[in-house]
Enzyme design. Structure first.
Site, mmCIF file in Angstrom:
data_model
loop_
_atom_site.group_PDB
_atom_site.id
_atom_site.type_symbol
_atom_site.label_atom_id
_atom_site.label_comp_id
_atom_site.label_asym_id
_atom_site.label_seq_id
_atom_site.Cartn_x
_atom_site.Cartn_y
_atom_site.Cartn_z
ATOM 1 N N ASP A 22 1.000 -1.494 -0.110
ATOM 2 C CA ASP A 22 0.095 0.081 -0.129
ATOM 3 C C ASP A 22 0.984 0.941 0.012
ATOM 4 O OD1 ASP A 22 -2.037 1.129 -0.044
ATOM 5 O OD2 ASP A 22 -2.517 1.421 2.274
ATOM 6 N N ASN A 24 1.023 3.435 -2.802
ATOM 7 C CA ASN A 24 1.694 3.795 -3.929
ATOM 8 C C ASN A 24 1.442 5.467 -5.112
ATOM 9 O OD1 ASN A 24 2.820 1.333 -4.420
ATOM 10 N ND2 ASN A 24 1.619 0.390 -5.649
ATOM 11 N N GLY A 25 0.309 4.932 -4.760
ATOM 12 C CA GLY A 25 -0.803 6.778 -4.974
ATOM 13 C C GLY A 25 0.358 7.832 -4.032
ATOM 14 N N TRP A 27 2.756 7.821 -2.264
ATOM 15 C CA TRP A 27 4.384 7.931 -2.885
ATOM 16 C C TRP A 27 4.594 9.181 -3.927
ATOM 17 C CZ3 TRP A 27 6.877 7.610 -7.294
ATOM 18 C CH2 TRP A 27 8.380 6.828 -7.116
ATOM 19 N N HIS A 39 2.816 3.922 -9.472
ATOM 20 C CA HIS A 39 2.254 1.910 -9.281
ATOM 21 C C HIS A 39 3.898 1.453 -9.916
ATOM 22 C CE1 HIS A 39 -1.365 2.120 -7.437
ATOM 23 N NE2 HIS A 39 -2.246 3.085 -8.553
ATOM 24 N N GLU A 69 -12.586 -4.397 -3.675
ATOM 25 C CA GLU A 69 -12.788 -2.434 -3.802
ATOM 26 C C GLU A 69 -12.200 -1.932 -4.831
ATOM 27 O OE1 GLU A 69 -12.352 -4.994 -0.687
ATOM 28 O OE2 GLU A 69 -14.597 -5.500 -1.453
ATOM 29 N N ASN A 70 -10.768 -2.281 -5.736
ATOM 30 C CA ASN A 70 -10.103 -1.710 -6.431
ATOM 31 C C ASN A 70 -10.663 -1.175 -7.418
ATOM 32 O OD1 ASN A 70 -7.115 -2.840 -5.052
ATOM 33 N ND2 ASN A 70 -8.028 -0.707 -3.836
ATOM 34 N N TRP A 71 -12.349 -1.338 -7.303
ATOM 35 C CA TRP A 71 -12.703 -1.238 -9.097
ATOM 36 C C TRP A 71 -13.499 -0.274 -8.577
ATOM 37 C CZ3 TRP A 71 -12.416 -4.322 -13.217
ATOM 38 C CH2 TRP A 71 -11.795 -5.684 -13.113
ATOM 39 N N ARG A 73 -12.644 2.779 -8.062
ATOM 40 C CA ARG A 73 -11.613 4.028 -8.493
ATOM 41 C C ARG A 73 -11.625 5.070 -9.647
ATOM 42 N NH1 ARG A 73 -5.486 2.383 -5.872
ATOM 43 N NH2 ARG A 73 -6.232 1.875 -4.118
ATOM 44 N N ARG A 190 1.905 -4.742 6.331
ATOM 45 C CA ARG A 190 1.383 -3.790 5.480
ATOM 46 C C ARG A 190 2.294 -2.269 5.344
ATOM 47 N NH1 ARG A 190 -5.181 -2.476 4.609
ATOM 48 N NH2 ARG A 190 -4.987 -0.178 3.522
#
Ligand code: IPE
Ligand code: IPE
Ligand code: MG
Length: 242
Positions: A22, A24-25, A27, A39, A69-71, A73, A190
């Protein structure tokens, strides 16, 4: 063994480590870049880890790559992540094969395009002889969805006369999950400072040791992985006993 500054007992390695990659965004945002740049950098972090793991020796690593749940986005980000999954299979499968890493997926194919599904199944087929390591991609994965899918298949087998209700126990439920052949994760890591599971390996992680770091995934280094394992080896796992 002494590795990346840590004393690790190679006889007590976790058999399976799950990683919630977790941050990436954030960062990318911290550098004024678009989320997708995070990513891309996150993929390099994974490559660095798998390479280092040839010396560390964890046999099974599950990476949380895309959750159910990432759908939710923005469509462009979802599309980018699906494209990355394809790119990973095209560009990276040879590296996995060269390092004797078997590629498997834990997750649902519902909503996944036919060509990506074919690519994933092809990569699994082409790497199934690899015996040293297993890279398990939790892709289109949700712990609740996994249990729901198992319940539906169990119910169908019961009503079809293939399974007797009295035969349903914890072991039987495990057999109906996505990856029954893998051991439960001993350790779940994590990154990014969030202290939650976000629907990752709910059934399998019932007794996993949890390890968190504030570092964003692209900054995660094999040193951090070794620190997590060294900390894990100091923990006293009781499994409900005294
Ligand atoms: C994890 O990084 C990668 C995926 C979920 C695919 P995020 O994209 O969640 O990054 P943050 O949490 O927004 O920083
Ligand atoms: C979990 O990260 C999913 C992956 C790493 C693929 P998220 O960024 O989606 O989780 P939340 O939204 O912070 O709980
Ligand atoms: Mg996140």
């Amino acid at each position: 063994m002494r590795i990346y500054g840590q004393d690790i007992d190679e006889k007590k390695l976790p058999a399976h480590v799950g990683i919630i990659m977790d941050g990436n965004g954030r960062w990318a945002k911290a550098r004024g870049l678009a989320r997708i740049a995070g990513h891309e950098e996150g993929f390099k972090s994974l490559d660095r880890l798998l390479n280092a793991n040839k010396e560390i020796g964890v046999r099974v690593i599950t990476i949380y790559a895309f959750s159910t749940e990432n759908w939710k986005r923005p469509p462009a980000e979802v599309q980018f992540l699906m494209g990355m999954a394809k790119k990973m299979i095209v560009d990276y499968l040879d590296t996995l094969l060269r390092n004797d890493i078997r590629f498997v997926m834990t997750g649902s194919f519902e909503g996944i395009s036919a060509d990506l599904k074919e690519m994933i199944l092809g990569a699994m087929e082409r790497s199934k002889h690899c015996k040293s390591y297993t890279l398990n991609a939790a892709f289109n994965y949700g712990g609740r969805k996994e249990i729901l899918d198992a319940v539906r298949r169990i119910a169908a087998d019961c009503s079809g006369g293939k399974l007797d209700v009295s035969k349903i126990d914890e072991k039987k439920i495990t057999e109906y999950l996505y990856s029954p052949e893998l051991p439960d994760p001993d350790l779940i890591i994590r990154t990014s400072g969030e202290l939650r599971l976000s629907n990752f390996l709910l059934w399998e992680g019932a007794y996993s040791e949890l390890w968190f770091t504030k570092k964003y995934w692209p900054d995660f280094h094999p040193r951090d992985f070794c620190k997590a394992i060294a900390d894990f080896q100091k923990r006293k796992r009781r499994f409900g006993k005294v």
